[in-house]
Design an enzyme around this catalytic site. Structure first.
Site, PDB file in Angstrom:
ATOM      1  N   GLN A 161      -4.900  -1.517   9.385  1.00 21.17           N
ATOM      2  CA  GLN A 161      -4.830  -2.865   8.812  1.00 21.17           C
ATOM      3  C   GLN A 161      -5.455  -3.885   9.770  1.00 21.17           C
ATOM      4  O   GLN A 161      -5.187  -3.872  10.972  1.00 21.17           O
ATOM      5  CB  GLN A 161      -3.361  -3.223   8.521  1.00 21.17           C
ATOM      6  CG  GLN A 161      -3.168  -4.508   7.749  1.00 21.17           C
ATOM      7  CD  GLN A 161      -3.692  -4.467   6.320  1.00 21.17           C
ATOM      8  OE1 GLN A 161      -3.815  -3.404   5.711  1.00 21.17           O
ATOM      9  NE2 GLN A 161      -4.017  -5.618   5.777  1.00 21.17           N
TER      10      GLN A 161
ATOM     11  N   ASP B 221     -10.914   2.937   3.249  1.00 20.71           N
ATOM     12  CA  ASP B 221     -11.169   1.490   3.186  1.00 20.71           C
ATOM     13  C   ASP B 221     -12.664   1.210   2.975  1.00 20.71           C
ATOM     14  O   ASP B 221     -13.043   0.111   2.563  1.00 20.71           O
ATOM     15  CB  ASP B 221     -10.755   0.850   4.527  1.00 20.71           C
ATOM     16  CG  ASP B 221      -9.610  -0.135   4.387  1.00 20.71           C
ATOM     17  OD1 ASP B 221      -9.331  -0.566   3.255  1.00 20.71           O
ATOM     18  OD2 ASP B 221      -9.003  -0.473   5.419  1.00 20.71           O
TER      19      ASP B 221
ATOM     20  N   LYS C 224       0.834  -1.205   0.000  1.00 20.44           N
ATOM     21  CA  LYS C 224       0.000   0.000   0.000  1.00 20.44           C
ATOM     22  C   LYS C 224       0.870   1.256   0.000  1.00 20.44           C
ATOM     23  O   LYS C 224       0.607   2.203  -0.738  1.00 20.44           O
ATOM     24  CB  LYS C 224      -0.954  -0.022   1.213  1.00 20.44           C
ATOM     25  CG  LYS C 224      -2.064  -1.049   1.038  1.00 20.44           C
ATOM     26  CD  LYS C 224      -2.877  -1.319   2.297  1.00 20.44           C
ATOM     27  CE  LYS C 224      -3.833  -2.483   2.042  1.00 20.44           C
ATOM     28  NZ  LYS C 224      -4.633  -2.875   3.202  1.00 20.44           N
TER      29      LYS C 224
HETATM   30  N1  GUN Z   1      -6.865  -6.888   5.934  1.00 20.07           N
HETATM   31  C1  GUN Z   1      -7.020  -7.638   4.807  1.00 20.07           C
HETATM   32  N2  GUN Z   1      -7.512  -6.860   3.817  1.00 20.07           N
HETATM   33  C2  GUN Z   1      -7.656  -5.622   4.323  1.00 20.07           C
HETATM   34  C3  GUN Z   1      -8.113  -4.392   3.778  1.00 20.07           C
HETATM   35  O1  GUN Z   1      -8.494  -4.269   2.612  1.00 20.07           O
HETATM   36  N3  GUN Z   1      -8.107  -3.330   4.615  1.00 20.07           N
HETATM   37  C4  GUN Z   1      -7.721  -3.431   5.908  1.00 20.07           C
HETATM   38  N4  GUN Z   1      -7.757  -2.333   6.656  1.00 20.07           N
HETATM   39  N5  GUN Z   1      -7.281  -4.551   6.444  1.00 20.07           N
HETATM   40  C5  GUN Z   1      -7.262  -5.641   5.657  1.00 20.07           C
END
Ligand code: GUN
Length: 285
Positions: A97, A120, A53
């Site tokens: 996350q 998100d 990311k």
């Molecule tokens: N954990 C696995 N996929 C994601 C996601 O798209 N966003 C977040 N915040 N955590 C995750």
């Protein structure tokens, strides 16, 4: 193979280039889009995700901060940090996350993020906005699925879309998005009887369960569009989706591979959302 491949990697590249252009325009106006990524603990998969990311932010010219906290971080400490980021003018997107360590209530943390920075799309305000058609942030993976359908020029009006899986992150939001595009939507899940009867009626199938070979060729109507959101491993440790790709590609009209399908789209849509958040804060949208 009869199905045409929907190449998520190539589409991601194209969309990231578009984002780069928008970032440039924002920067010319004195605004640098900023994403804060918070990782708590040492989950190996999460470490890879957050690194990717941050890398995507760098590629598109955005500012990013990656905050790594030990797994002993308390809920109160995390909530306080999110609050600071909510008020930080240089940050347009906040991503915590998941999963979080046991002592932290993930729902509480997500709900503490300012909805205008919820890139998100996990906040209830974002879910509510999607449900009612109001402006808000769409969760990245289902948003990526919709971009893929748009890319192949697929008109969903009057089509039957079958979603397998009812998670808050993929199944439920993608069903809402398909509905918004005038598809007739069926949501199937673990208690659905005769899944095959449902999928055989589908013009579009979104498989988002997390079970290898859940969707086989005999379950697919010839010519259907198959989007595979699954992220599983074979016995040999190879990445695979929920769809039996080798079989289904002989029946479907369009299919997404794993890897290289929906996966790359998720981070790309995070970049799109973050850029959009910066544009909104600048009053451009
Ligand atoms: N954990 C696995 N996929 C994601 C996601 O798209 N966003 C977040 N915040 N955590 C995750």
């Amino acid at each position: 193979m009869t199905a045409q491949l929907i190449d998520g990697k190539a589409l991601s590249q194209k969309l990231r280039q578009e984002v780069s252009g928008r970032v440039k325009a924002l920067k010319a106006g004195g605004i640098v889009p900023g994403l804060a990524v918070i990782l708590v603990g040492e989950d190996p998969a999460s470490q890879v995700y957050v690194r990717n990311k941050v890398r995507a932010c760098e590629e598109t010219g955005m500012y990013s901060v990656l905050e790594k906290w030990p797994d002993t971080l308390t809920e109160a400490e995390l909530l306080a940090r999110v609050q600071e980021l909510n008020e930080d003018k240089n940050i347009h997107g906040i991503l915590v996350q998941l999963p979080l360590p046991r002592q932290i209530d993930a729902t509480k943390v997500i709900e503490s993020i300012a909805p205008e920075k919820d890139v998100d799309g996990f906040h209830v305000a974002s879910a509510g906005a999607l449900m009612t058609g109001l402006p808000g942030f769409w969760p990245c993976t289902p948003y990526g699925c919709m971009k893929m359908l748009e890319h192949i020029g697929y008109d969903l009006k009057g089509k039957h879309a079958v979603v397998i899986g009812r998670s808050n992150i993929v199944g439920k939001p993608v069903a809402m998005m398909l509905l918004q595009q005038n598809a007739t939507v069926t949501i199937c899940h673990s208690a659905t009887k005769n899944l095959k009867d449902m999928t055989l009626q589908a013009d579009v199938i979104v498989a988002a369960v997390g079970k290898r070979k859940l969707l086989t060729a005999d379950m697919v109507k010839p010519g259907a569009v198959v989007l595979d959101v699954g992220m599983n491993r074979t016995e040999e440790g190879k990445l695979c989706g929920d769809v039996d790709f080798d079989g289904v590609k002989e029946v479907a009209g369009w299919i997404t591979p794993v890897p290289g399908g929906v996966g790359p789209m998720t981070i790309t849509m995070l970049m799109v959302n973050t850029c959009e958040s910066a544009e909104r804060s600048a009053g451009q949208r």
